[in-house]
Scaffold this motif. Structure first.
Motif, mmCIF file in Angstrom:
data_model
loop_
_atom_site.group_PDB
_atom_site.id
_atom_site.type_symbol
_atom_site.label_atom_id
_atom_site.label_comp_id
_atom_site.label_asym_id
_atom_site.label_seq_id
_atom_site.Cartn_x
_atom_site.Cartn_y
_atom_site.Cartn_z
ATOM 1 N N ILE A 114 0.617 -1.176 0.170
ATOM 2 C CA ILE A 114 0.153 -0.044 0.043
ATOM 3 C C ILE A 114 0.950 1.545 -0.039
ATOM 4 O O ILE A 114 0.757 2.206 -0.886
ATOM 5 C CB ILE A 114 -1.054 -0.076 1.308
ATOM 6 C CG1 ILE A 114 -1.832 -1.200 0.982
ATOM 7 C CG2 ILE A 114 -1.481 1.167 1.189
ATOM 8 C CD1 ILE A 114 -2.815 -1.345 2.355
ATOM 9 N N LEU A 115 1.838 1.316 0.968
ATOM 10 C CA LEU A 115 2.679 2.466 0.982
ATOM 11 C C LEU A 115 3.477 2.642 -0.317
ATOM 12 O O LEU A 115 3.661 3.725 -0.837
ATOM 13 C CB LEU A 115 3.742 2.329 1.949
ATOM 14 C CG LEU A 115 4.837 3.507 2.343
ATOM 15 C CD1 LEU A 115 3.913 4.688 2.523
ATOM 16 C CD2 LEU A 115 5.582 3.196 3.194
ATOM 17 N N HIS B 137 4.431 5.580 -5.286
ATOM 18 C CA HIS B 137 4.553 5.726 -6.845
ATOM 19 C C HIS B 137 3.497 6.624 -7.318
ATOM 20 O O HIS B 137 3.864 7.177 -8.380
ATOM 21 C CB HIS B 137 4.493 4.128 -7.516
ATOM 22 C CG HIS B 137 4.546 4.064 -8.620
ATOM 23 N ND1 HIS B 137 5.655 4.041 -9.379
ATOM 24 C CD2 HIS B 137 3.618 3.932 -9.743
ATOM 25 C CE1 HIS B 137 5.452 3.807 -10.663
ATOM 26 N NE2 HIS B 137 4.351 3.830 -10.958
ATOM 27 N N ASN B 138 2.289 6.501 -6.968
ATOM 28 C CA ASN B 138 1.244 7.374 -7.596
ATOM 29 C C ASN B 138 1.334 8.906 -7.369
ATOM 30 O O ASN B 138 0.819 9.670 -7.990
ATOM 31 C CB ASN B 138 -0.192 6.731 -7.346
ATOM 32 C CG ASN B 138 -0.257 5.321 -7.900
ATOM 33 O OD1 ASN B 138 0.218 4.955 -8.734
ATOM 34 N ND2 ASN B 138 -1.232 4.602 -7.391
ATOM 35 N N ALA C 43 9.197 10.566 -10.018
ATOM 36 C CA ALA C 43 9.801 9.490 -10.154
ATOM 37 C C ALA C 43 11.238 9.563 -9.282
ATOM 38 O O ALA C 43 11.474 8.297 -8.791
ATOM 39 C CB ALA C 43 9.793 9.388 -11.687
ATOM 40 N N GLU C 44 11.864 10.684 -9.424
ATOM 41 C CA GLU C 44 13.186 10.712 -8.894
ATOM 42 C C GLU C 44 12.920 10.675 -7.175
ATOM 43 O O GLU C 44 13.771 9.877 -6.434
ATOM 44 C CB GLU C 44 13.983 11.922 -9.235
ATOM 45 C CG GLU C 44 14.339 12.108 -10.466
ATOM 46 C CD GLU C 44 15.629 11.035 -10.622
ATOM 47 O OE1 GLU C 44 16.180 10.838 -9.807
ATOM 48 O OE2 GLU C 44 15.446 10.357 -11.696
ATOM 49 N N ALA C 45 11.955 11.249 -6.841
ATOM 50 C CA ALA C 45 11.766 11.031 -5.272
ATOM 51 C C ALA C 45 11.311 9.588 -4.815
ATOM 52 O O ALA C 45 11.605 9.094 -3.709
ATOM 53 C CB ALA C 45 10.766 12.044 -4.878
ATOM 54 N N ALA C 46 10.365 8.882 -5.561
ATOM 55 C CA ALA C 46 10.091 7.720 -5.413
ATOM 56 C C ALA C 46 11.199 6.662 -5.446
ATOM 57 O O ALA C 46 11.443 5.660 -4.620
ATOM 58 C CB ALA C 46 8.971 7.055 -6.517
ATOM 59 N N PHE D 256 7.385 -1.775 -5.177
ATOM 60 C CA PHE D 256 6.081 -1.072 -5.568
ATOM 61 C C PHE D 256 6.083 0.536 -5.890
ATOM 62 O O PHE D 256 5.531 1.054 -6.498
ATOM 63 C CB PHE D 256 4.818 -1.335 -4.610
ATOM 64 C CG PHE D 256 4.330 -2.745 -4.777
ATOM 65 C CD1 PHE D 256 3.298 -3.019 -5.764
ATOM 66 C CD2 PHE D 256 4.890 -3.781 -3.943
ATOM 67 C CE1 PHE D 256 2.591 -4.244 -5.979
ATOM 68 C CE2 PHE D 256 4.449 -5.113 -4.349
ATOM 69 C CZ PHE D 256 3.227 -5.274 -4.964
ATOM 70 N N ALA D 257 7.267 1.018 -4.980
ATOM 71 C CA ALA D 257 7.400 2.392 -5.000
ATOM 72 C C ALA D 257 7.931 3.043 -6.565
ATOM 73 O O ALA D 257 7.759 3.932 -6.879
ATOM 74 C CB ALA D 257 8.396 3.132 -4.145
ATOM 75 N N ILE D 258 8.600 1.971 -7.192
ATOM 76 C CA ILE D 258 9.369 2.385 -8.463
ATOM 77 C C ILE D 258 8.941 1.604 -9.621
ATOM 78 O O ILE D 258 9.188 2.027 -10.966
ATOM 79 C CB ILE D 258 10.745 2.204 -8.408
ATOM 80 C CG1 ILE D 258 11.149 0.731 -8.077
ATOM 81 C CG2 ILE D 258 11.341 3.200 -7.382
ATOM 82 C CD1 ILE D 258 12.672 0.550 -7.983
#
Length: 426
Positions: free
Chosen positions: A28-29, A34-35, A39-42, A221-223
């Protein structure tokens, strides 16, 4: 090792529940990051959150070498003589190579039936992503493989967690200790007590498992956009799931055939290691925990300590199934026709080249790339499967754990003195 103080079963259930919650929260996190983040921060978030998984895996890795050495030496010394080692080793290798052959065959069967690589559009594939893997294949050869399995220094082997090298040294050490007899008893008793202490450490390390799984899942999942990945690779991933599910069916049926109703008890014992391996994509991360759970299941400590290290080098069923599947998938994608004779040759090559590389990062991909090179399939085709390989690796790792737990339990039952009596948890 039956005198080890064990946790109550309820705590095992709690650990499993905590890991499942950690996987859910991590996913979930990761999806939220990601959403909603650039992109760089993720990507930066993913790098930092994965530290949690790295810490957990390193905690496990720090006890693998001493655990393999102490338990295997004690196990061989307790077996008593070379004939007993040869008998159990023969049963182990017979099971390992049979399971490996069946796993490879299942992968080859489904990739030919479902043909996930046929008609694939290669225009959007980032071939540069395969550079890391293809570079490793330059050092992959039969000569290097043979040299790799024999340790030139046990200290170096332990420092690098080279399980197969540690196994080779431990077998020689254990046989030498057994041949000396009573004179070696003080050393064997000391190693036995050391293994008890290390297994106690497992209980402490496993408390970090939910945190490690949370970090691993959140970082991935973040990227990665799971929806895009699955839409792009739905045929490949779906076909892979069919293959890995078929392998699970075969393994479970074999378990019920040899263990009967106790197969259900075994599955309850190893559910926590299975989930940890799935979440961290590392079957190595559950080696100590699996050792403990198989002893609690009732397999003699000398069988567990002998079988598991060998299994982690020779019995990676999930990885084996994936190797034939991925190699032929790449051939299909590039329109390389492989007749059945060539595919069977590939299968036999994989039977040999895949052994003993469990400690190599992305071992399955390295073997696949090397195999492609041997059969004139474009090695850069590895880039086709890299984007979704992490999710395939989750299922491969869990399957490897199931295969090794099953092999150890069955060989334990085959031994006359091992009646698989469950250890008292009181």
């Amino acid at each position: 090792m039956n005198t080890i103080e064990h946790k109550k079963p309820s705590l095992l259930g709690n650990l499993t529940f905590q890991i499942l919650i950690a996987m859910t929260l991590g996913a979930i996190l990761g999806i939220v990051i990601h959403n909603n983040w650039p992109a760089e921060a993720a990507k930066e978030f993913s790098t930092y959150i994965k530290i949690l998984a790295t810490v957990f895996i390193r905690l496990v890795q720090m006890i693998i070498s001493p655990l393999v050495f102490t338990t295997l030496v004690v196990g061989i010394a307790k077996l008593g003589d070379i004939s007993a080692v040869g008998r159990i080793g023969g049963k182990a290798l017979g099971w390992f190579f049979t399971a490996s052959f069946i796993s490879l065959l299942i992968g080859m069967f489904w990739v030919n039936i479902l043909e996930p690589g046929v008609g694939l559009n290669l225009s959007d594939v980032d071939l540069s992503s395969a550079a890391e893997v293809t570079e490793k294949t330059q050092h992959f050869s039969a000569q290097n493989f043979i040299e790799h399995i024999i340790p030139k220094s046990i200290v170096e082997a332990m420092a690098g967690n080279e399980i197969l090298q540690i196994v080779i040294f431990s077998i020689f050490f254990g046989l030498a200790a057994a041949s000396i007899g009573n004179h070696a008893k003080p050393v064997i008793n000391a190693l036995d007590k050391t293994s008890h202490i290390i297994l106690k450490m497992v209980n402490y390390v496993m408390k970090f498992a939910p945190i490690g799984v949370f970090g691993a899942i959140a970082g991935v999942f973040a990227i990665r956009d799971l929806n895009d990945l699955l839409l792009t690779y739905i045929k490949f991933f779906g076909s892979f799931l069919v293959g890995i599910s078929s392998l699970w069916v075969v393994l479970l049926l074999a378990g019920y055939l040899f263990l009967g109703k106790r197969m259900g008890t075994l599955l309850k014992r190893i559910v926590s290691p299975l989930i940890i391996a799935f979440g961290t994509t590392s079957s190595e991360a559950v080696f100590p925990k699996l050792t403990e759970e198989l002893e609690r299941f009732g397999v003699k400590d000398k069988i567990v300590s002998f079988m598991l290290p060998l299994g982690y080098s020779f019995n990676l069923d999930g990885s084996m199934m994936y190797m034939t599947f991925a190699s032929i998938f790449i051939a299909q994608a590039y329109g390389v026709n492989l007749d059945m004779g060539t595919q069977m040759t590939m299968l036999l090559v994989l039977m040999l080249t895949s052994k003993g590389i469990a400690g190599v990062p992305r071992a399955s991909l390295v073997v696949v790339a090397a195999t492609c090179g041997m059969f004139d399939i474009p090695i850069e085709g590895i880039a086709l499967i890299l984007p979704i390989d992490h999710f395939c690796d989750m299922f491969r790792s869990a399957t490897n754990v199931l295969g090794n737990a099953l092999a150890t339990s069955v060989v334990g039952k085959w031994e006359k003195e091992d009646e698989l009596e469950p250890v008292s948890l009181d």
